[in-house]
Write a protein that holds these residues in place. Structure first.
Motif, PDB file in Angstrom:
ATOM      1  N   GLY A   1      40.623   4.530  14.201  1.00  0.00           N
ATOM      2  CA  GLY A   1      40.554   4.307  15.637  1.00  0.00           C
ATOM      3  C   GLY A   1      40.410   2.829  15.938  1.00  0.00           C
ATOM      4  N   THR A   2      40.837   2.429  17.125  1.00  0.00           N
ATOM      5  CA  THR A   2      40.732   1.013  17.488  1.00  0.00           C
ATOM      6  C   THR A   2      40.705   0.848  19.001  1.00  0.00           C
ATOM      7  N   TYR A   3      40.097  -0.227  19.440  1.00  0.00           N
ATOM      8  CA  TYR A   3      40.121  -0.699  20.828  1.00  0.00           C
ATOM      9  C   TYR A   3      40.290  -2.205  20.771  1.00  0.00           C
ATOM     10  N   ARG A   4      40.941  -2.765  21.783  1.00  0.00           N
ATOM     11  CA  ARG A   4      41.067  -4.211  21.876  1.00  0.00           C
ATOM     12  C   ARG A   4      40.227  -4.693  23.044  1.00  0.00           C
ATOM     13  N   LEU A   5      39.411  -5.706  22.807  1.00  0.00           N
ATOM     14  CA  LEU A   5      38.435  -6.174  23.786  1.00  0.00           C
ATOM     15  C   LEU A   5      38.723  -7.619  24.169  1.00  0.00           C
ATOM     16  N   LEU A   6      38.815  -7.878  25.474  1.00  0.00           N
ATOM     17  CA  LEU A   6      39.115  -9.221  25.961  1.00  0.00           C
ATOM     18  C   LEU A   6      38.126  -9.586  27.064  1.00  0.00           C
ATOM     19  N   ARG A   7      37.209 -10.496  26.734  1.00  0.00           N
ATOM     20  CA  ARG A   7      36.246 -10.973  27.732  1.00  0.00           C
ATOM     21  C   ARG A   7      36.910 -11.985  28.662  1.00  0.00           C
TER      22      ARG A   7
ATOM     23  N   ASP B   1      38.960  -9.620  20.663  1.00  0.00           N
ATOM     24  CA  ASP B   1      38.184  -8.992  19.611  1.00  0.00           C
ATOM     25  C   ASP B   1      38.743  -7.587  19.403  1.00  0.00           C
ATOM     26  N   HIS B   2      38.623  -7.082  18.166  1.00  0.00           N
ATOM     27  CA  HIS B   2      39.196  -5.783  17.828  1.00  0.00           C
ATOM     28  C   HIS B   2      38.111  -4.883  17.268  1.00  0.00           C
ATOM     29  N   LEU B   3      37.923  -3.755  17.920  1.00  0.00           N
ATOM     30  CA  LEU B   3      36.948  -2.764  17.485  1.00  0.00           C
ATOM     31  C   LEU B   3      37.662  -1.749  16.598  1.00  0.00           C
ATOM     32  N   LEU B   4      37.089  -1.458  15.433  1.00  0.00           N
ATOM     33  CA  LEU B   4      37.699  -0.534  14.480  1.00  0.00           C
ATOM     34  C   LEU B   4      36.732   0.599  14.159  1.00  0.00           C
ATOM     35  N   VAL B   5      37.264   1.810  14.039  1.00  0.00           N
ATOM     36  CA  VAL B   5      36.515   2.909  13.429  1.00  0.00           C
ATOM     37  C   VAL B   5      37.143   3.172  12.068  1.00  0.00           C
ATOM     38  N   ILE B   6      36.313   3.158  11.033  1.00  0.00           N
ATOM     39  CA  ILE B   6      36.768   3.287   9.655  1.00  0.00           C
ATOM     40  C   ILE B   6      36.109   4.506   9.025  1.00  0.00           C
ATOM     41  N   ASP B   7      36.904   5.300   8.319  1.00  0.00           N
ATOM     42  CA  ASP B   7      36.384   6.469   7.611  1.00  0.00           C
ATOM     43  C   ASP B   7      36.210   6.118   6.139  1.00  0.00           C
TER      44      ASP B   7
ATOM     45  N   THR C   1      38.331  13.577  17.888  1.00  0.00           N
ATOM     46  CA  THR C   1      37.193  14.465  18.039  1.00  0.00           C
ATOM     47  C   THR C   1      36.092  13.762  18.820  1.00  0.00           C
ATOM     48  N   LYS C   2      35.117  14.545  19.236  1.00  0.00           N
ATOM     49  CA  LYS C   2      33.985  13.999  19.973  1.00  0.00           C
ATOM     50  C   LYS C   2      33.273  12.918  19.155  1.00  0.00           C
ATOM     51  N   ARG C   3      33.173  13.116  17.845  1.00  0.00           N
ATOM     52  CA  ARG C   3      32.435  12.183  17.012  1.00  0.00           C
ATOM     53  C   ARG C   3      33.095  10.809  16.996  1.00  0.00           C
ATOM     54  N   THR C   4      34.424  10.772  16.843  1.00  0.00           N
ATOM     55  CA  THR C   4      35.132   9.494  16.812  1.00  0.00           C
ATOM     56  C   THR C   4      35.042   8.773  18.149  1.00  0.00           C
ATOM     57  N   VAL C   5      35.279   9.519  19.232  1.00  0.00           N
ATOM     58  CA  VAL C   5      35.222   8.912  20.566  1.00  0.00           C
ATOM     59  C   VAL C   5      33.815   8.405  20.856  1.00  0.00           C
ATOM     60  N   GLU C   6      32.804   9.172  20.456  1.00  0.00           N
ATOM     61  CA  GLU C   6      31.423   8.746  20.679  1.00  0.00           C
ATOM     62  C   GLU C   6      31.126   7.452  19.936  1.00  0.00           C
ATOM     63  N   LEU C   7      31.664   7.331  18.732  1.00  0.00           N
ATOM     64  CA  LEU C   7      31.413   6.116  17.958  1.00  0.00           C
ATOM     65  C   LEU C   7      32.129   4.915  18.579  1.00  0.00           C
ATOM     66  N   LEU C   8      33.347   5.109  19.070  1.00  0.00           N
ATOM     67  CA  LEU C   8      34.042   4.031  19.769  1.00  0.00           C
ATOM     68  C   LEU C   8      33.231   3.562  20.984  1.00  0.00           C
TER      69      LEU C   8
ATOM     70  N   ILE D   1      28.293   7.199  12.108  1.00  0.00           N
ATOM     71  CA  ILE D   1      28.037   8.634  12.188  1.00  0.00           C
ATOM     72  C   ILE D   1      28.656   9.236  10.938  1.00  0.00           C
ATOM     73  N   GLY D   2      27.835   9.719  10.033  1.00  0.00           N
ATOM     74  CA  GLY D   2      28.363  10.275   8.796  1.00  0.00           C
ATOM     75  C   GLY D   2      29.162   9.243   8.032  1.00  0.00           C
ATOM     76  N   SER D   3      30.403   9.597   7.671  1.00  0.00           N
ATOM     77  CA  SER D   3      31.253   8.676   6.916  1.00  0.00           C
ATOM     78  C   SER D   3      31.984   7.686   7.807  1.00  0.00           C
ATOM     79  N   LEU D   4      31.873   7.851   9.137  1.00  0.00           N
ATOM     80  CA  LEU D   4      32.582   6.972  10.069  1.00  0.00           C
ATOM     81  C   LEU D   4      31.726   5.765  10.424  1.00  0.00           C
ATOM     82  N   GLU D   5      32.375   4.619  10.484  1.00  0.00           N
ATOM     83  CA  GLU D   5      31.711   3.367  10.819  1.00  0.00           C
ATOM     84  C   GLU D   5      32.501   2.654  11.901  1.00  0.00           C
ATOM     85  N   VAL D   6      31.814   2.096  12.888  1.00  0.00           N
ATOM     86  CA  VAL D   6      32.470   1.278  13.901  1.00  0.00           C
ATOM     87  C   VAL D   6      32.058  -0.165  13.664  1.00  0.00           C
ATOM     88  N   ARG D   7      33.042  -1.064  13.719  1.00  0.00           N
ATOM     89  CA  ARG D   7      32.800  -2.463  13.417  1.00  0.00           C
ATOM     90  C   ARG D   7      33.793  -3.335  14.165  1.00  0.00           C
TER      91      ARG D   7
END
Length: 341
Positions: A135-141, A111-117, A185-192, A59-65
């Motif tokens: 931003g970040t989240y940690r994911l464990l299956r 696994d680690h989810l990152l939001v990068i500006d 913000t809403k944008r960051t949370v939405e991207l996560l 979303i814009g300059s933000l990337e989730v990876r």
């Protein structure tokens, strides 16, 4: 709040260091036969599964990876340290204080989810400036947890009964979530959430679970939000994990009739309100985490319970913010002005 290896041969007896040792003593960690020793292995972060990412959306300059290298996991750990220890009330270990990173044994198997500006730069001494991790989240299956030492939230809640009650369901634990203050913000949370939804679809996850936190360690001061979750958002019995004996703090501190739902919602942290909107429900009992200065609650969200409007918003194929032709954040990014400190 709480989001992420090569094995020795032959398998060694498992020895849990530090915090995990205490959790195991409480009966919260159930080790599987043949589980690897709880230590950081040479390869810190697993590669994303074939056909997934690493770039999941923009979303814009933000990337989730997804993190694909140890250096990216370390950047997530530095963000967690900044939020949990510098901004909030968590008490760092000597190792965390020295490294200025929030690190535990689960980082090696998640696994680690990152939001990068891409419009901001992380500047560190003697290092080339890089796009800022915000931003970040940690994911464990469950398959990852089964090969290692179980779910992190098993240190606070009895997960065995709900896993037994839902055989064959693919479970994903979410944890260690945080966002840099200027980006809440809403944008960051939405991207996560877009990143999580993409991951859920790819791995055919049936249910998400984990712990979420309310700030503070006095349950009586949190009586309104805790009681609201107990009376109005309690998980169905098949998914209602109970806090471990000795750590269980009753949540029904007020009667249902005494609760002002509007005031209770206002008292809830944004993350928990977000979980509620999506369709999550909550477990039996809270747990006080004095190291992090929080009172934790158990969250569970079966995919089938997600509100249809959110599935429609992100798309059944997670294509709303899908990245097409995205480049790695480590190279070829434009040279934008410096971002927040």
């Amino acid at each position: 709040m709480l989001p992420f290896l090569s094995r020795g041969s032959p398998p060694e007896p498992v020895t849990l260091p530090g915090r995990l040792l205490g959790r195991a003593a409480e009966g919260g960690i159930q080790l599987r036969d043949g589980a690897p020793p709880a230590r950081l292995f040479p390869r810190l972060a697993p590669r994303p599964a074939l056909g997934l990412g690493p770039v999941l959306g923009r979303i814009g300059s933000l990337e989730v990876r997804l993190a694909t290298a140890p250096r990216e996991v370390k950047r997530a750990q530095r963000l967690r340290y900044r939020v949990f220890y510098e901004e909030m009330a968590a008490v760092p270990s000597i190792a965390a204080l020295r490294k200025r990173r929030d690190v535990d044994e689960y980082d090696a198997v998640c696994d680690h989810l990152l939001v990068i500006d891409h419009a901001a730069r992380e500047v560190r001494p003697f290092r080339k400036p890089r796009p800022l991790v915000v931003g970040t989240y940690r994911l464990l299956r469950q398959d990852q947890a089964d090969r290692a030492f179980g779910f992190y939230s098993a240190g606070e809640y009895e997960l065995g009964p709900i896993l037994d009650a839902n055989p064959g369901r693919r479970v994903l634990e979410l944890g260690r979530s945080c966002v840099l203050k200027p980006y809440r913000t809403k944008r960051t949370v939405e991207l996560l959430w877009h990143g999580i939804w993409t991951y859920v679809l790819h791995h055919r996850v049936d249910a998400m679970l984990g712990c979420a936190s309310l700030e503070g360690t006095d349950p009586d001061r949190l009586a309104l939000p805790l009681s609201f979750l107990h009376h109005f958002a309690r998980a169905p019995e098949a998914w209602r994990a109970r806090a471990l004996p000795g750590r269980h703090v009753p949540m029904d501190r007020l009667s249902r009739e005494a609760i002002d739902p509007k005031a209770a919602l206002h008292a809830l942290p944004p993350l928990i309100k977000g979980y509620l909107r999506v369709g999550a429900t909550f477990g039996d009992g809270a747990v006080v985490d004095r190291q992090f200065g929080t009172t934790d609650v158990f969250v569970v969200l079966p995919v089938e319970a997600i509100a249809p409007r959110y599935v429609g918003h992100f798309g059944a194929g997670a294509d709303r913010h899908a990245a097409r032709g995205a480049v790695s954040p480590e190279c070829h990014a434009p040279a934008p002005p410096a971002g927040p400190p």
